[in-house]
Motif scaffolding. Structure first.
Motif, PDB file in Angstrom:
ATOM      1  N   PRO A   1      -1.907  -7.546   0.227  1.00 24.06           N
ATOM      2  CA  PRO A   1      -2.014  -7.119  -1.171  1.00 24.06           C
ATOM      3  C   PRO A   1      -0.683  -6.775  -1.824  1.00 24.06           C
ATOM      4  O   PRO A   1      -0.593  -6.729  -3.054  1.00 24.06           O
ATOM      5  CB  PRO A   1      -2.934  -5.902  -1.094  1.00 24.06           C
ATOM      6  CG  PRO A   1      -2.831  -5.419   0.316  1.00 24.06           C
ATOM      7  CD  PRO A   1      -2.615  -6.652   1.144  1.00 24.06           C
ATOM      8  N   PHE A   2       0.356  -6.529  -1.033  1.00 27.23           N
ATOM      9  CA  PHE A   2       1.667  -6.204  -1.589  1.00 27.23           C
ATOM     10  C   PHE A   2       2.680  -7.321  -1.356  1.00 27.23           C
ATOM     11  O   PHE A   2       3.887  -7.103  -1.484  1.00 27.23           O
ATOM     12  CB  PHE A   2       2.183  -4.894  -0.997  1.00 27.23           C
ATOM     13  CG  PHE A   2       1.423  -3.690  -1.464  1.00 27.23           C
ATOM     14  CD1 PHE A   2       1.794  -3.005  -2.617  1.00 27.23           C
ATOM     15  CD2 PHE A   2       0.305  -3.244  -0.765  1.00 27.23           C
ATOM     16  CE1 PHE A   2       1.092  -1.898  -3.056  1.00 27.23           C
ATOM     17  CE2 PHE A   2      -0.408  -2.138  -1.202  1.00 27.23           C
ATOM     18  CZ  PHE A   2      -0.018  -1.459  -2.355  1.00 27.23           C
ATOM     19  N   ALA A   3       2.210  -8.526  -1.036  1.00 24.09           N
ATOM     20  CA  ALA A   3       3.110  -9.645  -0.781  1.00 24.09           C
ATOM     21  C   ALA A   3       3.988  -9.905  -2.003  1.00 24.09           C
ATOM     22  O   ALA A   3       3.505  -9.959  -3.133  1.00 24.09           O
ATOM     23  CB  ALA A   3       2.310 -10.893  -0.437  1.00 24.09           C
ATOM     24  N   GLY A   4       5.293 -10.058  -1.774  1.00 22.10           N
ATOM     25  CA  GLY A   4       6.229 -10.331  -2.848  1.00 22.10           C
ATOM     26  C   GLY A   4       6.681  -9.106  -3.606  1.00 22.10           C
ATOM     27  O   GLY A   4       7.529  -9.209  -4.501  1.00 22.10           O
ATOM     28  N   GLN A   5       6.174  -7.931  -3.280  1.00 18.65           N
ATOM     29  CA  GLN A   5       6.566  -6.706  -3.975  1.00 18.65           C
ATOM     30  C   GLN A   5       7.629  -5.953  -3.183  1.00 18.65           C
ATOM     31  O   GLN A   5       7.756  -6.104  -1.972  1.00 18.65           O
ATOM     32  CB  GLN A   5       5.351  -5.814  -4.209  1.00 18.65           C
ATOM     33  CG  GLN A   5       4.310  -6.422  -5.120  1.00 18.65           C
ATOM     34  CD  GLN A   5       3.243  -5.431  -5.521  1.00 18.65           C
ATOM     35  OE1 GLN A   5       3.497  -4.240  -5.707  1.00 18.65           O
ATOM     36  NE2 GLN A   5       2.004  -5.908  -5.641  1.00 18.65           N
ATOM     37  N   VAL A   6       8.388  -5.127  -3.910  1.00 18.18           N
ATOM     38  CA  VAL A   6       9.454  -4.328  -3.312  1.00 18.18           C
ATOM     39  C   VAL A   6       9.157  -2.862  -3.580  1.00 18.18           C
ATOM     40  O   VAL A   6       8.833  -2.479  -4.714  1.00 18.18           O
ATOM     41  CB  VAL A   6      10.828  -4.704  -3.891  1.00 18.18           C
ATOM     42  CG1 VAL A   6      11.919  -3.803  -3.316  1.00 18.18           C
ATOM     43  CG2 VAL A   6      11.128  -6.172  -3.605  1.00 18.18           C
ATOM     44  N   ALA A   7       9.279  -2.043  -2.539  1.00 12.07           N
ATOM     45  CA  ALA A   7       8.951  -0.619  -2.654  1.00 12.07           C
ATOM     46  C   ALA A   7      10.097   0.241  -2.139  1.00 12.07           C
ATOM     47  O   ALA A   7      10.785  -0.120  -1.180  1.00 12.07           O
ATOM     48  CB  ALA A   7       7.677  -0.300  -1.878  1.00 12.07           C
ATOM     49  N   ILE A   8      10.273   1.384  -2.774  1.00  7.71           N
ATOM     50  CA  ILE A   8      11.112   2.460  -2.255  1.00  7.71           C
ATOM     51  C   ILE A   8      10.188   3.596  -1.863  1.00  7.71           C
ATOM     52  O   ILE A   8       9.329   4.009  -2.649  1.00  7.71           O
ATOM     53  CB  ILE A   8      12.122   2.963  -3.304  1.00  7.71           C
ATOM     54  CG1 ILE A   8      13.167   1.901  -3.622  1.00  7.71           C
ATOM     55  CG2 ILE A   8      12.808   4.241  -2.811  1.00  7.71           C
ATOM     56  CD1 ILE A   8      14.116   2.304  -4.740  1.00  7.71           C
ATOM     57  N   VAL A   9      10.357   4.112  -0.648  1.00  8.51           N
ATOM     58  CA  VAL A   9       9.609   5.289  -0.195  1.00  8.51           C
ATOM     59  C   VAL A   9      10.641   6.342   0.180  1.00  8.51           C
ATOM     60  O   VAL A   9      11.356   6.196   1.174  1.00  8.51           O
ATOM     61  CB  VAL A   9       8.710   4.973   1.011  1.00  8.51           C
ATOM     62  CG1 VAL A   9       7.885   6.214   1.386  1.00  8.51           C
ATOM     63  CG2 VAL A   9       7.799   3.791   0.727  1.00  8.51           C
TER      64      VAL A   9
ATOM     65  N   ARG B   1      14.406  -6.786  -7.224  1.00  8.54           N
ATOM     66  CA  ARG B   1      13.375  -6.228  -8.101  1.00  8.54           C
ATOM     67  C   ARG B   1      12.859  -4.933  -7.492  1.00  8.54           C
ATOM     68  O   ARG B   1      13.180  -4.593  -6.349  1.00  8.54           O
ATOM     69  CB  ARG B   1      12.221  -7.208  -8.290  1.00  8.54           C
ATOM     70  CG  ARG B   1      11.513  -7.599  -6.990  1.00  8.54           C
ATOM     71  CD  ARG B   1      10.419  -8.625  -7.219  1.00  8.54           C
ATOM     72  NE  ARG B   1       9.279  -8.047  -7.945  1.00  8.54           N
ATOM     73  CZ  ARG B   1       8.535  -8.732  -8.814  1.00  8.54           C
ATOM     74  NH1 ARG B   1       8.832 -10.004  -9.064  1.00  8.54           N
ATOM     75  NH2 ARG B   1       7.517  -8.164  -9.408  1.00  8.54           N
ATOM     76  N   LEU B   2      12.029  -4.239  -8.252  1.00 11.99           N
ATOM     77  CA  LEU B   2      11.388  -3.030  -7.744  1.00 11.99           C
ATOM     78  C   LEU B   2      10.002  -2.926  -8.371  1.00 11.99           C
ATOM     79  O   LEU B   2       9.859  -2.966  -9.599  1.00 11.99           O
ATOM     80  CB  LEU B   2      12.211  -1.779  -8.080  1.00 11.99           C
ATOM     81  CG  LEU B   2      11.638  -0.451  -7.572  1.00 11.99           C
ATOM     82  CD1 LEU B   2      11.534  -0.449  -6.045  1.00 11.99           C
ATOM     83  CD2 LEU B   2      12.504   0.719  -8.038  1.00 11.99           C
ATOM     84  N   ASP B   3       8.971  -2.801  -7.519  1.00  7.24           N
ATOM     85  CA  ASP B   3       7.588  -2.750  -7.973  1.00  7.24           C
ATOM     86  C   ASP B   3       6.908  -1.423  -7.702  1.00  7.24           C
ATOM     87  O   ASP B   3       5.988  -1.038  -8.433  1.00  7.24           O
ATOM     88  CB  ASP B   3       6.777  -3.847  -7.270  1.00  7.24           C
ATOM     89  CG  ASP B   3       7.346  -5.228  -7.508  1.00  7.24           C
ATOM     90  OD1 ASP B   3       6.956  -5.873  -8.489  1.00  7.24           O
ATOM     91  OD2 ASP B   3       8.192  -5.657  -6.690  1.00  7.24           O
ATOM     92  N   VAL B   4       7.306  -0.738  -6.653  1.00 13.31           N
ATOM     93  CA  VAL B   4       6.605   0.470  -6.225  1.00 13.31           C
ATOM     94  C   VAL B   4       7.625   1.553  -5.880  1.00 13.31           C
ATOM     95  O   VAL B   4       8.585   1.299  -5.153  1.00 13.31           O
ATOM     96  CB  VAL B   4       5.723   0.191  -4.987  1.00 13.31           C
ATOM     97  CG1 VAL B   4       5.077   1.485  -4.475  1.00 13.31           C
ATOM     98  CG2 VAL B   4       4.655  -0.850  -5.297  1.00 13.31           C
ATOM     99  N   LEU B   5       7.397   2.745  -6.411  1.00 18.55           N
ATOM    100  CA  LEU B   5       8.183   3.920  -6.030  1.00 18.55           C
ATOM    101  C   LEU B   5       7.220   4.994  -5.549  1.00 18.55           C
ATOM    102  O   LEU B   5       6.299   5.380  -6.269  1.00 18.55           O
ATOM    103  CB  LEU B   5       8.990   4.445  -7.212  1.00 18.55           C
ATOM    104  CG  LEU B   5       9.711   5.788  -6.975  1.00 18.55           C
ATOM    105  CD1 LEU B   5      10.798   5.637  -5.901  1.00 18.55           C
ATOM    106  CD2 LEU B   5      10.298   6.335  -8.279  1.00 18.55           C
ATOM    107  N   ILE B   6       7.445   5.472  -4.331  1.00 23.09           N
ATOM    108  CA  ILE B   6       6.666   6.581  -3.784  1.00 23.09           C
ATOM    109  C   ILE B   6       7.637   7.722  -3.503  1.00 23.09           C
ATOM    110  O   ILE B   6       8.534   7.591  -2.666  1.00 23.09           O
ATOM    111  CB  ILE B   6       5.936   6.178  -2.492  1.00 23.09           C
ATOM    112  CG1 ILE B   6       4.992   4.999  -2.756  1.00 23.09           C
ATOM    113  CG2 ILE B   6       5.159   7.362  -1.922  1.00 23.09           C
ATOM    114  CD1 ILE B   6       4.338   4.449  -1.508  1.00 23.09           C
ATOM    115  N   THR B   7       7.473   8.839  -4.234  1.00 19.78           N
ATOM    116  CA  THR B   7       8.370   9.978  -4.042  1.00 19.78           C
ATOM    117  C   THR B   7       7.713  10.941  -3.056  1.00 19.78           C
ATOM    118  O   THR B   7       6.881  11.759  -3.418  1.00 19.78           O
ATOM    119  CB  THR B   7       8.693  10.675  -5.375  1.00 19.78           C
ATOM    120  OG1 THR B   7       7.510  11.238  -5.936  1.00 19.78           O
ATOM    121  CG2 THR B   7       9.292   9.682  -6.360  1.00 19.78           C
ATOM    122  N   ASN B   8       8.120  10.817  -1.822  1.00 17.69           N
ATOM    123  CA  ASN B   8       7.515  11.563  -0.731  1.00 17.69           C
ATOM    124  C   ASN B   8       8.430  12.671  -0.209  1.00 17.69           C
ATOM    125  O   ASN B   8       7.941  13.665   0.339  1.00 17.69           O
ATOM    126  CB  ASN B   8       7.176  10.589   0.408  1.00 17.69           C
ATOM    127  CG  ASN B   8       6.823  11.296   1.693  1.00 17.69           C
ATOM    128  OD1 ASN B   8       5.746  11.844   1.840  1.00 17.69           O
ATOM    129  ND2 ASN B   8       7.761  11.293   2.651  1.00 17.69           N
TER     130      ASN B   8
END
Length: 289
Positions: free
Chosen positions: A22-30, A102-109
């Motif tokens: 479901p997150f194929a091709g997306q970029v995330a920062i955690v 690119r950037l698609d998802v940011l999770i501030t943990n």
């Protein structure tokens, strides 16, 4: 502070292998993903097809996590950065763009917790805990927002069930985590036209790494308060819920039966909720201390 970026590669048109999920091709920062819930959330994102930028302040531990991910064939880079420093957050976001374009998802943990009553806390300790929870989300988001707007991306603030009604010995932590809910609500209104998703996940009692520490009243690291193992979710289980929250672009997710009970009491029976907390404070002090 100086940043250390490892696993970085030149940006290509498609800089990581195409894959299913479901997150194929997306970029995330955690943020805070060198250990604990952040690490397992990053692992789950990678398994779901994302490329992930790992983050933490401990260079040795962060590199160990990055290497273990890379050895498992997961697509990651890592960046040592203090999320309470805005310039560091700019470099963290730049690392994602340089590596993956690119950037698609940011999770501030990333955050600091406490075991200290307000009357005993040194003011600078309160500020340190509060800042880690508020500015530790504000600064990464501020740096990442232009890129997230381009992708109509997703932002998830990791909060706690203790923010829903407060918890003795956690004043700065509860205040900081509670602020994230209002921040997310305000941003949804201000930035509705951008299509960016802003959500909050309230995490309940979760299994911790053996070296997990929180701050006491003087700012010294101590073990977290005792929690019965039967009340605790696994880190992988919490990570799965966080990913489902992002996929569904939910506004709020409250994890655990206890968390949902707190919401119910706080909303409809606030005096009963306070009585329960005050009673358990007297009879089960170890639960808070």
């Amino acid at each position: 502070m100086s940043e250390i970026i490892t696993g970085l590669r030149p940006r290509l048109a498609q800089p990581w292998p195409a894959g299913a999920g479901p997150f194929a091709g997306q970029v995330a920062i955690v943020t805070g993903s060198e250990s604990g819930i952040g690490r397992e959330t990053a692992r789950a994102l990678c398994a779901a097809g994302a490329a992930v930028v790992l983050n933490g302040r401990n260079a040795e531990r962060l590199e160990h996590t990055r290497q273990s991910f890379a050895d498992a064939g997961l697509t990651v880079v890592s960046c040592v950065a203090d999320v309470t420093d805005y310039a560091s957050c700019e470099r963290l976001v730049a690392a994602a763009i340089q590596a993956f374009g690119r950037l698609d998802v940011l999770i501030t943990n990333a955050s600091i917790s406490q075991r200290a009553y307000f009357a005993d806390m040194q003011p600078e300790v309160f500020q340190r805990v509060f800042d880690s929870n508020v500015y530790g989300s504000v600064y990464p988001l501020k740096a990442a927002l232009p890129h997230l707007i381009r992708t109509r991306g997703s932002v998830t603030f990791i909060s706690s069930i203790s923010a829903l009604n407060g918890m003795p010995s956690g004043s700065a932590y509860c205040a900081g985590k509670a602020a994230l809910s209002n921040l997310a609500h305000t941003l949804r209104l201000e930035l509705d036209h951008t299509g960016v998703h802003f959500g909050v996940v309230h995490i309940g009692f979760t299994q911790n790494d053996a070296d997990k520490r929180v701050l006491d009243a003087a700012g010294q690291p101590v073990l977290i308060a005792h929690r019965p193992p039967r009340w605790q979710k696994t880190q992988a289980g919490v990570a799965a819920i966080i990913l489902r929250h992002i996929r569904r672009r939910r506004k709020r997710t409250v994890i655990s039966v206890l968390g949902k009970l707190i919401v119910l009491l706080h909303t409809f029976f606030p005096r009963l909720g306070d009585w329960i907390v005050l009673t358990t404070t007297r009879r089960l002090r170890h639960f808070y201390e």
